[in-house]
Design a protein around this motif. Structure first.
Motif, PDB file in Angstrom:
ATOM      1  N   ILE A 104       0.838  -1.205   0.000  1.00 57.88           N
ATOM      2  CA  ILE A 104       0.000   0.000   0.000  1.00 57.88           C
ATOM      3  C   ILE A 104       0.872   1.254   0.000  1.00 57.88           C
ATOM      4  CG2 ILE A 104      -1.616   1.356   1.400  1.00 57.88           C
ATOM      5  CD1 ILE A 104      -2.847  -1.424   2.239  1.00 57.88           C
ATOM      6  N   LEU A 105       1.913   1.271   0.831  1.00 58.37           N
ATOM      7  CA  LEU A 105       2.806   2.437   0.879  1.00 58.37           C
ATOM      8  C   LEU A 105       3.520   2.647  -0.448  1.00 58.37           C
ATOM      9  CD1 LEU A 105       4.309   2.186   4.459  1.00 58.37           C
ATOM     10  CD2 LEU A 105       2.860   4.010   3.541  1.00 58.37           C
ATOM     11  N   GLU A 106       3.959   1.575  -1.082  1.00 55.17           N
ATOM     12  CA  GLU A 106       4.622   1.697  -2.387  1.00 55.17           C
ATOM     13  C   GLU A 106       3.645   2.243  -3.429  1.00 55.17           C
ATOM     14  OE1 GLU A 106       7.391   1.837  -5.258  1.00 55.17           O
ATOM     15  OE2 GLU A 106       7.772   1.406  -3.163  1.00 55.17           O
ATOM     16  N   THR A 107       2.410   1.763  -3.393  1.00 54.53           N
ATOM     17  CA  THR A 107       1.393   2.254  -4.319  1.00 54.53           C
ATOM     18  C   THR A 107       1.104   3.729  -4.076  1.00 54.53           C
ATOM     19  OG1 THR A 107       0.413   0.048  -4.425  1.00 54.53           O
ATOM     20  CG2 THR A 107      -0.966   1.884  -5.159  1.00 54.53           C
ATOM     21  N   LEU A 108       0.983   4.119  -2.820  1.00 54.17           N
ATOM     22  CA  LEU A 108       0.751   5.532  -2.501  1.00 54.17           C
ATOM     23  C   LEU A 108       1.905   6.403  -2.982  1.00 54.17           C
ATOM     24  CD1 LEU A 108      -0.732   5.244   1.107  1.00 54.17           C
ATOM     25  CD2 LEU A 108      -1.934   6.012  -0.955  1.00 54.17           C
ATOM     26  N   GLU A 109       3.117   5.901  -2.844  1.00 50.36           N
ATOM     27  CA  GLU A 109       4.281   6.665  -3.305  1.00 50.36           C
ATOM     28  C   GLU A 109       4.257   6.818  -4.829  1.00 50.36           C
ATOM     29  OE1 GLU A 109       9.111   6.795  -2.893  1.00 50.36           O
ATOM     30  OE2 GLU A 109       8.021   5.221  -1.887  1.00 50.36           O
ATOM     31  N   GLN A 110       3.893   5.765  -5.535  1.00 54.52           N
ATOM     32  CA  GLN A 110       3.793   5.852  -6.998  1.00 54.52           C
ATOM     33  C   GLN A 110       2.727   6.862  -7.401  1.00 54.52           C
ATOM     34  OE1 GLN A 110       3.024   1.732  -7.901  1.00 54.52           O
ATOM     35  NE2 GLN A 110       5.147   1.348  -8.480  1.00 54.52           N
ATOM     36  N   ILE A 111       1.602   6.843  -6.731  1.00 56.21           N
ATOM     37  CA  ILE A 111       0.529   7.794  -7.033  1.00 56.21           C
ATOM     38  C   ILE A 111       1.007   9.219  -6.758  1.00 56.21           C
ATOM     39  CG2 ILE A 111      -1.762   8.599  -6.315  1.00 56.21           C
ATOM     40  CD1 ILE A 111      -2.418   5.577  -5.789  1.00 56.21           C
ATOM     41  N   ALA A 112       1.686   9.426  -5.640  1.00 56.63           N
ATOM     42  CA  ALA A 112       2.190  10.766  -5.309  1.00 56.63           C
ATOM     43  C   ALA A 112       3.168  11.256  -6.367  1.00 56.63           C
ATOM     44  CB  ALA A 112       2.850  10.755  -3.929  1.00 56.63           C
ATOM     45  N   ARG A 113       4.053  10.368  -6.848  1.00 57.53           N
ATOM     46  CA  ARG A 113       5.002  10.752  -7.899  1.00 57.53           C
ATOM     47  C   ARG A 113       4.256  11.143  -9.171  1.00 57.53           C
ATOM     48  NH1 ARG A 113       8.155   6.267  -6.319  1.00 57.53           N
ATOM     49  NH2 ARG A 113       7.358   5.124  -8.107  1.00 57.53           N
ATOM     50  N   MET A 114       3.228  10.400  -9.506  1.00 53.41           N
ATOM     51  CA  MET A 114       2.449  10.706 -10.706  1.00 53.41           C
ATOM     52  C   MET A 114       1.767  12.052 -10.594  1.00 53.41           C
ATOM     53  SD  MET A 114       0.530   7.406 -12.203  1.00 53.41           S
ATOM     54  CE  MET A 114       0.654   6.025 -11.124  1.00 53.41           C
ATOM     55  N   LEU A 115       1.206  12.323  -9.432  1.00 54.54           N
ATOM     56  CA  LEU A 115       0.433  13.552  -9.265  1.00 54.54           C
ATOM     57  C   LEU A 115       1.308  14.781  -9.074  1.00 54.54           C
ATOM     58  CD1 LEU A 115      -2.477  12.246  -7.039  1.00 54.54           C
ATOM     59  CD2 LEU A 115      -2.403  12.497  -9.518  1.00 54.54           C
ATOM     60  N   ASP A 116       2.578  14.591  -8.705  1.00 55.53           N
ATOM     61  CA  ASP A 116       3.477  15.725  -8.492  1.00 55.53           C
ATOM     62  C   ASP A 116       3.613  16.606  -9.725  1.00 55.53           C
ATOM     63  OD1 ASP A 116       4.067  15.465  -5.858  1.00 55.53           O
ATOM     64  OD2 ASP A 116       6.031  14.547  -6.151  1.00 55.53           O
ATOM     65  N   GLY A 117       3.538  16.025 -10.912  1.00 57.88           N
ATOM     66  CA  GLY A 117       3.738  16.805 -12.127  1.00 57.88           C
ATOM     67  C   GLY A 117       2.512  17.551 -12.616  1.00 57.88           C
ATOM     68  N   LEU A 118       1.417  17.426 -11.921  1.00 55.22           N
ATOM     69  CA  LEU A 118       0.173  18.078 -12.349  1.00 55.22           C
ATOM     70  C   LEU A 118       0.010  19.441 -11.681  1.00 55.22           C
ATOM     71  CD1 LEU A 118      -2.337  15.098 -12.103  1.00 55.22           C
ATOM     72  CD2 LEU A 118      -1.519  16.196 -14.194  1.00 55.22           C
ATOM     73  N   PRO A 119      -0.622  20.382 -12.371  1.00 55.78           N
ATOM     74  CA  PRO A 119      -0.972  21.648 -11.711  1.00 55.78           C
ATOM     75  C   PRO A 119      -1.920  21.370 -10.538  1.00 55.78           C
ATOM     76  CG  PRO A 119      -1.308  21.792 -14.087  1.00 55.78           C
ATOM     77  CD  PRO A 119      -1.011  20.358 -13.782  1.00 55.78           C
ATOM     78  N   ALA A 120      -1.903  22.242  -9.548  1.00 55.50           N
ATOM     79  CA  ALA A 120      -2.661  22.025  -8.311  1.00 55.50           C
ATOM     80  C   ALA A 120      -4.151  21.799  -8.577  1.00 55.50           C
ATOM     81  CB  ALA A 120      -2.469  23.202  -7.362  1.00 55.50           C
ATOM     82  N   ARG A 121      -4.773  22.613  -9.424  1.00 49.83           N
ATOM     83  CA  ARG A 121      -6.218  22.479  -9.683  1.00 49.83           C
ATOM     84  C   ARG A 121      -6.519  21.142 -10.358  1.00 49.83           C
ATOM     85  NH1 ARG A 121     -10.881  25.728  -9.809  1.00 49.83           N
ATOM     86  NH2 ARG A 121      -9.889  26.469  -7.939  1.00 49.83           N
ATOM     87  N   CYS A 122      -5.687  20.762 -11.300  1.00 52.34           N
ATOM     88  CA  CYS A 122      -5.867  19.496 -12.013  1.00 52.34           C
ATOM     89  C   CYS A 122      -5.737  18.313 -11.034  1.00 52.34           C
ATOM     90  CB  CYS A 122      -4.821  19.410 -13.124  1.00 52.34           C
ATOM     91  SG  CYS A 122      -5.095  18.086 -14.292  1.00 52.34           S
ATOM     92  N   ARG A 123      -4.751  18.380 -10.162  1.00 46.04           N
ATOM     93  CA  ARG A 123      -4.534  17.333  -9.159  1.00 46.04           C
ATOM     94  C   ARG A 123      -5.732  17.254  -8.213  1.00 46.04           C
ATOM     95  NH1 ARG A 123       0.384  18.660  -7.701  1.00 46.04           N
ATOM     96  NH2 ARG A 123      -0.305  20.235  -6.248  1.00 46.04           N
ATOM     97  N   GLU A 124      -6.239  18.421  -7.801  1.00 42.90           N
ATOM     98  CA  GLU A 124      -7.380  18.455  -6.895  1.00 42.90           C
ATOM     99  C   GLU A 124      -8.611  17.820  -7.544  1.00 42.90           C
ATOM    100  OE1 GLU A 124      -9.807  21.708  -4.171  1.00 42.90           O
ATOM    101  OE2 GLU A 124      -8.637  22.415  -5.873  1.00 42.90           O
ATOM    102  N   ILE A 125      -8.861  18.140  -8.791  1.00 47.24           N
ATOM    103  CA  ILE A 125     -10.006  17.571  -9.505  1.00 47.24           C
ATOM    104  C   ILE A 125      -9.853  16.059  -9.629  1.00 47.24           C
ATOM    105  CG2 ILE A 125     -11.094  17.449 -11.800  1.00 47.24           C
ATOM    106  CD1 ILE A 125     -10.644  20.546 -11.941  1.00 47.24           C
ATOM    107  N   PHE A 126      -8.652  15.606  -9.970  1.00 52.07           N
ATOM    108  CA  PHE A 126      -8.392  14.173 -10.101  1.00 52.07           C
ATOM    109  C   PHE A 126      -8.658  13.454  -8.770  1.00 52.07           C
ATOM    110  CE2 PHE A 126      -5.593  10.474  -9.937  1.00 52.07           C
ATOM    111  CZ  PHE A 126      -5.943   9.820 -11.106  1.00 52.07           C
ATOM    112  N   LEU A 127      -8.165  14.016  -7.666  1.00 50.57           N
ATOM    113  CA  LEU A 127      -8.353  13.376  -6.367  1.00 50.57           C
ATOM    114  C   LEU A 127      -9.817  13.386  -5.931  1.00 50.57           C
ATOM    115  CD1 LEU A 127      -5.190  14.703  -4.516  1.00 50.57           C
ATOM    116  CD2 LEU A 127      -5.615  12.372  -5.332  1.00 50.57           C
TER     117      LEU A 127
END
Length: 169
Positions: A104-127
């Protein structure tokens, strides 16, 4: 498989700069153990690179690689703490096994890495869509944007995540 630099060049880089890098990392991390791990990981990254040209500024090069590892280290710590905080409110009977927690922690880290490159509004909408399960109209109403903006942001976010998945494979 990429060719590796001549062992003598890598040995020289290691011998000349490992002590400095370890100290540099120890200052940023606050402990020698994590610094040793990340110094090791820095040189492992260099082994995996297909770069044969001489490194002109070895300390800058090492610091750049190590800094990325430090950012990942702190992000992982934050994710682990958030996960532990979440687990703390659940009864012991429903807690996942150590192996499941690691996955689970590895998956969360992968998701965080993916979302890091998105603009804040785009990331918020995705989440809001993927984690909170809100529909596009609900997200639109909550954020005060049009459904069209939500659709475009989701298209961008999914495309971004897909590109990262392709790159990592």
């Amino acid at each position: 498989m990429p060719r590796q630099p001549a062992p003598s060049a890598l040995q020289a880089l290691y011998c000349d700069h490992h002590g400095w890098l370890h100290g540099w990392l120890r200052q940023r991390l606050g402990n020698a153990s994590d610094a040793a791990d990340l110094a090791h990981d820095t040189f492992v990254r260099i082994l995996g690179r297909d770069q044969h040209a001489a490194i002109r500024e070895p300390r800058a090069y090492l610091a750049t690689i190590a800094n990325g590892l430090v950012v990942s280290h702190w992000r992982r710590r934050e994710l682990e703490q958030a996960w532990l905080d979440t687990l703390a409110v659940h009864p012991q009977a429903v807690l996942p096994s150590a192996e499941d927690r690691a996955i689970i922690l590895e998956t969360l880290e992968q998701i965080a890495r993916m979302l890091d490159g998105l603009p804040a509004r785009c990331r918020e909408i995705f989440l809001l869509s993927q984690i909170d399960g809100l529909t596009y109209p609900q997200i639109s109403a909550q954020l005060g944007v049009s459904v069209n903006v939500v659709q475009k942001a989701m298209t961008r976010a999914v495309g971004h995540c897909f590109q990262i998945l392709l790159r990592d494979d």
